[in-house]
Design a protein around this motif. Structure first.
Motif, PDB file in Angstrom:
ATOM      1  N   THR A 119       0.834  -1.204   0.000  1.00 58.30           N
ATOM      2  CA  THR A 119       0.000   0.000   0.000  1.00 58.30           C
ATOM      3  C   THR A 119       0.870   1.256   0.000  1.00 58.30           C
ATOM      4  N   ALA A 120       2.014   1.205   0.685  1.00 55.40           N
ATOM      5  CA  ALA A 120       2.941   2.339   0.652  1.00 55.40           C
ATOM      6  C   ALA A 120       3.483   2.549  -0.760  1.00 55.40           C
ATOM      7  N   ALA A 121       3.827   1.445  -1.437  1.00 54.80           N
ATOM      8  CA  ALA A 121       4.321   1.544  -2.814  1.00 54.80           C
ATOM      9  C   ALA A 121       3.229   2.069  -3.747  1.00 54.80           C
ATOM     10  N   ALA A 122       1.990   1.672  -3.495  1.00 53.53           N
ATOM     11  CA  ALA A 122       0.873   2.159  -4.313  1.00 53.53           C
ATOM     12  C   ALA A 122       0.683   3.661  -4.138  1.00 53.53           C
ATOM     13  N   PHE A 123       0.827   4.144  -2.903  1.00 53.40           N
ATOM     14  CA  PHE A 123       0.770   5.583  -2.639  1.00 53.40           C
ATOM     15  C   PHE A 123       1.821   6.303  -3.485  1.00 53.40           C
ATOM     16  N   LEU A 124       3.046   5.792  -3.488  1.00 54.78           N
ATOM     17  CA  LEU A 124       4.127   6.425  -4.232  1.00 54.78           C
ATOM     18  C   LEU A 124       3.888   6.361  -5.735  1.00 54.78           C
ATOM     19  N   ASN A 125       3.330   5.256  -6.205  1.00 52.12           N
ATOM     20  CA  ASN A 125       3.116   5.093  -7.638  1.00 52.12           C
ATOM     21  C   ASN A 125       2.183   6.166  -8.200  1.00 52.12           C
ATOM     22  N   VAL A 126       1.305   6.710  -7.367  1.00 46.36           N
ATOM     23  CA  VAL A 126       0.442   7.813  -7.795  1.00 46.36           C
ATOM     24  C   VAL A 126       1.285   8.978  -8.310  1.00 46.36           C
ATOM     25  N   PHE A 127       2.442   9.182  -7.697  1.00 43.53           N
ATOM     26  CA  PHE A 127       3.283  10.331  -8.021  1.00 43.53           C
ATOM     27  C   PHE A 127       4.274  10.040  -9.152  1.00 43.53           C
ATOM     28  N   SER A 128       4.209   8.840  -9.722  1.00 40.42           N
ATOM     29  CA  SER A 128       5.067   8.513 -10.862  1.00 40.42           C
ATOM     30  C   SER A 128       4.551   9.142 -12.147  1.00 40.42           C
ATOM     31  N   GLU A 129       3.317   9.601 -12.140  1.00 39.55           N
ATOM     32  CA  GLU A 129       2.697  10.255 -13.300  1.00 39.55           C
ATOM     33  C   GLU A 129       2.827   9.392 -14.556  1.00 39.55           C
ATOM     34  N   ASN A 130       2.597   8.079 -14.359  1.00 38.65           N
ATOM     35  CA  ASN A 130       2.594   7.088 -15.453  1.00 38.65           C
ATOM     36  C   ASN A 130       3.964   6.879 -16.091  1.00 38.65           C
ATOM     37  N   ASN A 131       5.013   7.332 -15.444  1.00 39.70           N
ATOM     38  CA  ASN A 131       6.357   7.009 -15.897  1.00 39.70           C
ATOM     39  C   ASN A 131       6.772   5.635 -15.357  1.00 39.70           C
ATOM     40  N   SER A 132       7.790   5.045 -15.968  1.00 43.41           N
ATOM     41  CA  SER A 132       8.307   3.757 -15.495  1.00 43.41           C
ATOM     42  C   SER A 132       8.869   3.935 -14.095  1.00 43.41           C
ATOM     43  N   TYR A 133       8.487   3.028 -13.195  1.00 49.00           N
ATOM     44  CA  TYR A 133       8.781   3.253 -11.780  1.00 49.00           C
ATOM     45  C   TYR A 133       9.116   1.952 -11.060  1.00 49.00           C
ATOM     46  N   ILE A 134      10.155   2.018 -10.228  1.00 55.65           N
ATOM     47  CA  ILE A 134      10.514   0.934  -9.310  1.00 55.65           C
ATOM     48  C   ILE A 134      10.669   1.530  -7.919  1.00 55.65           C
ATOM     49  N   HIS A 135      10.106   0.866  -6.919  1.00 50.44           N
ATOM     50  CA  HIS A 135      10.318   1.265  -5.530  1.00 50.44           C
ATOM     51  C   HIS A 135      11.084   0.168  -4.814  1.00 50.44           C
ATOM     52  N   LEU A 136      12.124   0.549  -4.072  1.00 55.74           N
ATOM     53  CA  LEU A 136      12.936  -0.389  -3.302  1.00 55.74           C
ATOM     54  C   LEU A 136      12.783  -0.085  -1.824  1.00 55.74           C
ATOM     55  N   ASP A 137      12.218  -1.033  -1.098  1.00 59.27           N
ATOM     56  CA  ASP A 137      12.048  -0.886   0.351  1.00 59.27           C
ATOM     57  C   ASP A 137      13.208  -1.613   1.024  1.00 59.27           C
ATOM     58  N   VAL A 138      14.147  -0.832   1.566  1.00 62.15           N
ATOM     59  CA  VAL A 138      15.374  -1.392   2.140  1.00 62.15           C
ATOM     60  C   VAL A 138      15.327  -1.409   3.676  1.00 62.15           C
ATOM     61  N   ALA A 139      14.126  -1.330   4.233  1.00 60.06           N
ATOM     62  CA  ALA A 139      14.018  -1.289   5.694  1.00 60.06           C
ATOM     63  C   ALA A 139      14.612  -2.528   6.354  1.00 60.06           C
ATOM     64  N   SER A 140      14.628  -3.651   5.636  1.00 59.71           N
ATOM     65  CA  SER A 140      15.148  -4.886   6.233  1.00 59.71           C
ATOM     66  C   SER A 140      16.606  -5.152   5.872  1.00 59.71           C
ATOM     67  N   THR A 141      17.179  -4.341   4.966  1.00 51.56           N
ATOM     68  CA  THR A 141      18.508  -4.658   4.448  1.00 51.56           C
ATOM     69  C   THR A 141      19.514  -3.510   4.531  1.00 51.56           C
ATOM     70  N   ALA A 142      19.074  -2.316   4.892  1.00 51.07           N
ATOM     71  CA  ALA A 142      19.958  -1.135   4.822  1.00 51.07           C
ATOM     72  C   ALA A 142      21.063  -1.152   5.863  1.00 51.07           C
ATOM     73  N   TYR A 143      20.818  -1.807   6.983  1.00 46.57           N
ATOM     74  CA  TYR A 143      21.803  -1.826   8.059  1.00 46.57           C
ATOM     75  C   TYR A 143      21.736  -3.155   8.796  1.00 46.57           C
ATOM     76  N   GLU A 144      22.799  -3.441   9.523  1.00 43.99           N
ATOM     77  CA  GLU A 144      22.883  -4.687  10.278  1.00 43.99           C
ATOM     78  C   GLU A 144      23.793  -4.472  11.475  1.00 43.99           C
ATOM     79  N   ASP A 145      23.362  -4.917  12.619  1.00 43.81           N
ATOM     80  CA  ASP A 145      24.171  -4.806  13.825  1.00 43.81           C
ATOM     81  C   ASP A 145      24.642  -3.365  14.049  1.00 43.81           C
ATOM     82  N   LYS A 146      23.706  -2.427  13.847  1.00 47.59           N
ATOM     83  CA  LYS A 146      23.943  -0.996  14.075  1.00 47.59           C
ATOM     84  C   LYS A 146      25.031  -0.409  13.170  1.00 47.59           C
ATOM     85  N   ARG A 147      25.181  -1.008  11.984  1.00 45.59           N
ATOM     86  CA  ARG A 147      26.122  -0.501  10.995  1.00 45.59           C
ATOM     87  C   ARG A 147      25.451  -0.452   9.623  1.00 45.59           C
ATOM     88  N   GLY A 148      25.686   0.656   8.889  1.00 49.64           N
ATOM     89  CA  GLY A 148      25.129   0.794   7.556  1.00 49.64           C
ATOM     90  C   GLY A 148      25.763  -0.170   6.566  1.00 49.64           C
TER      91      GLY A 148
END
Length: 445
Positions: free
Chosen positions: A402-431
């Protein structure tokens, strides 16, 4: 220190395929090493078809725990992997990642042994490219690791701007609060409203081929996320300094492409602010107007990342003429439940663009998993009685989609990819600066 093609040290790490050496003293188990003092050699047992994660574990352990300065004989290692150049780049990147002196304010900082990488001259170009990539991956990691009292929107802007000015043919533009107001980026301003630190938007532009469509990387840069008036519980405030990871990642990718003199047309848009509580902070059930004119009811002030990204997408389309968009963000807790720390969640409205992206992720050895992006997800985000959209939706299902769908509204029909890195951006308090390498590979033509 890393040097190349100088057999400078007394000990050499040599790879061999399991069961291929007829030496009684050899430990014949994959990942294990055997030291031969007489031969001044450390033997490393390997086998074909090792998974990327296993290769990463083996070589990161070797360099981080080394007790001696080492020569690393890549010719013997690559022989096991049929001289695969992609494996060469992977191992080099692991070494450069693992030996990076990470950000620290301790009086005593950890140190690593020295390594000389020995490889055939035909691989020099691949080494140089890997070295450039990792320079900026490590820069992004340093930005991620800044404590929030130091890593403010202003300071991160200054660091990106300074790094960009080192590279020819790279244009850097910084929008101040006044300029953000002039652009009517109401969603970004709404998130920033409770802060005494002004927001910034940092744009990096690198174009060597105006005949190809411009691709924009848009990064969430929440330098600390308190949740706003929908205040996070204390246990959820930990690691909120990493909520700016998207901005670090997209900026680093364009920096690396420019340094590598790639043939492409690419921009990054980093949207930087914190999300605080204060006398002027946006209240729940407030209505904000986005840069593209759509109104958004704030169902939850802790769903702020999608707000700043939405204005960034509009800026990329209308001010920079981007036709392909990729957003990168530590966006939803739901993605951590769905995919854990192993995969970045991906969403797209264009299968051809997504397939191109997936091919790049295979080159970079970064795992992605595509999740659905359907009309039903958007309907959840249209539940407001008084605004075009609600930023938190009307039910608790499929929060990442649903968050990605919200963002897709603002793509204005352009080609769009959303990457949700909340689970992968950091590990053990390190980026970890995940996806920097994939974005690089996508555009490095």
């Amino acid at each position: 220190m890393i040097i190349v093609n100088e057999k400078k040290y007394n000990l050499t790490l040599v790879g061999f395929e399991k069961d291929s050496l007829k030496k009684d003293f050899i430990i014949n188990e994959v990942g294990h090493t055997t030291l031969s003092i007489e031969e001044k050699t450390i033997y490393l047992c390997l086998e074909k078809n090792l998974e990327d994660k296993k290769i990463q574990d083996i070589f990161s352990k070797i360099v981080s725990s080394a007790k001696y300065d080492l020569n690393i004989d890549f010719n013997s290692i690559l022989k096991v992997f049929n001289n695969d150049k992609e494996i060469f780049k992977l191992i080099v990147e692991i070494i450069l990642f693992s030996t990076h002196q990470q950000f620290s304010l301790k009086e005593t900082k950890p140190s690593f042994k020295n390594f000389s990488l020995l490889f055939d001259k035909s691989l020099e170009e691949h080494y140089q490219q890997a070295s450039i990539k990792l320079e900026y991956v490590n820069f992004a990691r340093d930005l991620q690791d800044l404590p929030p009292n130091l890593g403010t929107s202003i300071e991160i802007t200054n660091m990106i701007e300074s790094k960009a000015k080192e590279i020819p043919d790279l244009k850097v533009t910084v929008l101040t609060k006044k300029e953000i107001e002039d652009k009517k980026m109401g969603l970004l301003l709404g998130v920033n409203a409770g802060s005494y630190i002004d927001p910034r938007v940092v744009i990096l532009e690198y174009c060597t081929d105006k005949n190809v469509e411009k691709t924009a990387f848009i990064g969430k840069g929440i330098t600390f996320d308190s949740g706003g008036y929908n205040l996070k519980g204390s246990q959820f405030l930990a690691n909120m300094k990493f909520d700016m990871s998207g901005s670090a990642i997209v900026s680093a990718a364009v920096l690396a492409l420019a340094k590598n003199k790639a043939k492409c047309n690419v921009v990054s848009v980093a949207l930087l602010t914190d999300n605080r509580i204060g006398g002027k902070a946006t209240l729940t059930e407030s209505v904000l107007t986005s840069m593209n004119g759509k109104t958004v009811e704030i169902g939850n002030t802790d769903a702020e990342g999608r707000l700043v990204l939405a204005d960034g997408m509009t800026y990329a389309i209308r001010e920079l003429n981007a036709k392909r968009l990729i957003t990168v963000a530590t966006l939803t807790g739901a993605i951590r439940i769905a995919l854990g720390p192993w995969y970045t969640g991906a969403f797209s409205n264009d299968i051809s663009f997504y397939e191109e992206f997936v091919n790049a992720s295979k080159k970079s050895h970064e795992k992605v998993w595509r999740l659905p992006l359907d009309d039903e997800h958007l309907e959840v985000m249209k539940g407001s009685k008084i605004a075009d959209l609600d930023n938190s939706g009307t039910n608790g299902f499929a929060g990442s989609s649903t968050a990605a769908a919200f963002l897709n509204v603002f793509s204005e029909n352009n080609s769009y990819i959303h990457l949700d890195v909340a689970s992968t951006a950091y590990e053990d308090k390190r980026g970890k600066a995940v996806m920097t390498r994939t974005l690089f590979e996508l555009m490095n033509k």
